[in-house]
Design a protein around this motif. Structure first.
Motif, short mmCIF file in Angstrom:
data_model
loop_
_atom_site.label_atom_id
_atom_site.label_comp_id
_atom_site.label_asym_id
_atom_site.label_seq_id
_atom_site.Cartn_x
_atom_site.Cartn_y
_atom_site.Cartn_z
N ASP A 144 0.81 -1.23 0.00
CA ASP A 144 0.00 0.00 0.00
C ASP A 144 0.84 1.27 0.00
O ASP A 144 0.30 2.38 0.02
N GLY A 145 2.17 1.12 -0.03
CA GLY A 145 3.04 2.30 -0.10
C GLY A 145 3.43 2.87 1.24
O GLY A 145 4.25 3.79 1.31
N SER A 146 2.85 2.34 2.32
CA SER A 146 3.22 2.83 3.66
C SER A 146 4.63 2.36 3.99
O SER A 146 5.06 1.31 3.52
N GLU A 147 5.33 3.13 4.78
CA GLU A 147 6.73 2.81 5.07
C GLU A 147 6.82 1.79 6.21
O GLU A 147 7.26 2.08 7.32
N LYS A 148 6.38 0.58 5.89
CA LYS A 148 6.49 -0.50 6.88
C LYS A 148 6.75 -1.82 6.16
O LYS A 148 6.43 -1.98 4.97
N LEU A 149 7.37 -2.74 6.89
CA LEU A 149 7.64 -4.07 6.36
C LEU A 149 6.56 -5.03 6.87
O LEU A 149 6.13 -4.93 8.02
N VAL A 150 6.14 -5.93 5.99
CA VAL A 150 5.13 -6.92 6.36
C VAL A 150 5.65 -8.32 6.01
O VAL A 150 6.54 -8.46 5.16
N ALA A 151 5.10 -9.34 6.66
CA ALA A 151 5.46 -10.71 6.32
C ALA A 151 5.16 -10.94 4.84
O ALA A 151 4.12 -10.51 4.33
N ASN A 152 6.09 -11.60 4.14
CA ASN A 152 5.98 -11.77 2.68
C ASN A 152 4.64 -12.41 2.30
O ASN A 152 4.38 -13.57 2.65
N PRO A 153 3.79 -11.66 1.57
CA PRO A 153 2.47 -12.20 1.22
C PRO A 153 2.44 -12.89 -0.15
O PRO A 153 1.42 -13.47 -0.54
N TYR A 154 3.55 -12.84 -0.89
CA TYR A 154 3.52 -13.27 -2.29
C TYR A 154 3.60 -14.80 -2.42
O TYR A 154 4.51 -15.44 -1.89
N LYS A 155 2.63 -15.36 -3.11
CA LYS A 155 2.55 -16.81 -3.29
C LYS A 155 3.00 -17.25 -4.69
O LYS A 155 3.56 -18.33 -4.85
#
Length: 347
Positions: A144-155
Motif C-alpha cells: 500500500d506504499g506505507s513505510e512498513k515491512l510486512v510478512a511476505n504475502p507473495y505466493k
C-alpha cells in the motif's frame, strides 16, 4: 626471532601430537565450497595422474563449513586447504589465529556467476533483482506504499510482477553455510531491497534493521534449502519444472541439456557475459592454504602449482572448459606469484 621460533615449535608440536597419525596422512585434505568443488576435483584428478603424489581427498562442506574446519587448528587432523566462493571474513581470520592457524595463503582462482535456473521443460524466466528480493525476502515493503515491512504475502511469481507466470514461488537454493548463499544475498537480495528508497535509507540510520530487512530469506516453504549438493538441485529441477534453483554457473554450463538460466536484469548467464562484467550476479572464487602444513603433508606446493598453471586456470586451460571464468593476465600473475612463494595474505 624468539616469537618466530616459538611459533615454529608450536606447529611442530601440533604435528607431533599422536604422530603415528601424522606419518599416516600422505595425501592432501581439502574441504569447502560446493561451487569450487568441481574445479578442485578436476585439478586433483590431473595432479594424481601426472605426479608421484596421491590424489587429494576433497569434501564439499560449503564455504562457511570449510573455513570452520580449516580454522580449527594446525595438525594432521585438520584440513590443509579450504575452497571458498567468497573471501574469508576478518572474523574467520581471527578464529584461525586464535587456534594457531596464523599464516594463510589466499589464492583467487577466477570468477563465477550465480545462476537462477529452471527446467527446459518450462519457459525461460526473465527476472530483475527486485523480483527475486520480493519473492524470497522474509519481510517486504507493504504494497500500500506505507513505510512498513510486512510478512511476505507473495505466493506466485505473478503476485510479485504481473509480467511473470502465475506459478507458485518455489526456489531450491543453498543453506546459510554456503558462499553461494552469501553472495546471492549480497548481490541480489540487497540490491533488490535498495530499490525501495526508505528501506535503503535504513542502512545509515539502523544497520541491523536494514540487514534484517534485506538479508533474511523467507522460511514459509517458498525457499527450500537443498544442501551443499548443486547436482541434486539440477536433478530436482528436472523432476519439478515449476521450480527454480540457485547455483554456480559451472553447474548450469555442465547441464545445459536439462536446465536453462534465467535472464537477470535482462542479461543471460553466459561465459562471455560473466567475463565482461555485464552479468550482474558474479563473484570471485578462492582457495586458502595453511602454510604450516606445506612441506609436512606431501604434495601441497605441487598441487597449488598445478592449480595456478596456465594449462589449468588460463584462458585456454582445462578449468575454463568446466565453466571457470579466468582472471585477467595481471591478476593471474599476482596470485600465481603468491602461490609459488606461499605468501601469507593480509586483510
Amino acid at each position: 626471532m624468539k616469537k618466530a621460533l616459538a611459533s615454529a615449535l608450536a606447529v611442530t608440536a601440533a604435528f607431533a601430537v599422536g604422530s603415528a597419525n601424522a606419518a599416516a596422512r600422505d595425501y592432501i585434505s581439502i574441504v569447502g565450497s560446493s561451487t569450487v568443488y568441481p574445479f578442485a576435483t578436476v585439478v586433483a584428478e590431473q595432479f594424481g595422474k601426472t605426479s608421484s603424489f596421491k590424489t587429494p581427498k576433497i569434501e564439499s562442506t560449503g564455504s562457511g563449513g570449510g573455513l570452520k574446519l580449516f580454522c580449527a587448528g594446525v595438525g594432521v587432523e585438520n584440513p590443509d586447504i579450504t575452497n571458498a566462493s567468497r573471501r574469508i571474513k576478518s572474523s574467520e581470520v581471527e578464529t584461525c589465529a586464535a587456534n594457531g592457524v596464523k599464516e594463510i595463503v589466499e589464492i583467487k582462482i577466477g570468477y563465477d556467476g550465480i545462476a537462477v535456473a529452471n527446467s527446459k521443460q518450462a519457459g525461460q524466466f526473465s527476472l530483475t533483482r527486485r523480483d527475486l528480493y520480493l519473492a524470497l525476502a522474509k519481510d517486504v515493503p507493504a504494497a500500500d506504499g506505507s513505510e512498513k515491512l510486512v510478512a511476505n504475502p507473495y505466493k506466485t511469481w505473478k503476485d510479485v510482477n504481473p509480467a511473470l507466470p502465475a506459478t507458485a514461488i518455489e526456489v531450491l537454493g543453498p543453506p546459510p553455510t554456503s558462499g553461494t548463499r552469501d553472495a546471492f544475498v549480497e548481490l541480489v537480495m540487497e540490491h533488490g531491497c535498495k530499490d525501495t528508497p526508505w528501506v535503503a535509507a535504513m542502512e545509515k540510520s539502523d544497520k541491523n534493521a536494514f540487514k534484517a530487512a534485506c538479508f533474511t530469506i523467507r522460511e514459509d516453504g517458498a525457499y527450500i534449502e537443498a544442501g551443499e549438493n548443486d547436482n541434486l538441485i539440477v536433478q530436482k529441477l528436472e523432476a519439478n519444472p515449476d521450480a527454480l534453483g540457485i547455483f554456480g554457473f559451472s553447474f548450469l554450463d555442465q547441464n545445459t541439456d536439462m536446465v536453462q538460466g534465467s535472464l537477470i536484469d535482462g542479461v543471460a548467464p553466459t561465459f562471455e557475459a560473466i567475463a565482461s562484467g555485464d552479468y550482474p550476479v558474479s563473484r570471485p572464487l578462492f582457495f586458502y592454504v595453511k602454510k604450516a602444513h606445506v612441506g609436512v603433508i606431501p604434495g601441497i606446493q605441487e598441487y597449488v602449482n598445478e592449480f595456478t598453471s596456465d594449462k589449468a586456470w588460463g584462458p585456454e586451460g582445462y578449468l575454463a572448459d568446466k565453466g571457470l571464468i579466468p582472471m585477467p593476465e595481471e591478476e593471474r600473475a599476482k596470485f600465481a606469484n603468491d602461490a609459488r612463494n606461499m605468501t601469507p595474505m593480509e586483510m
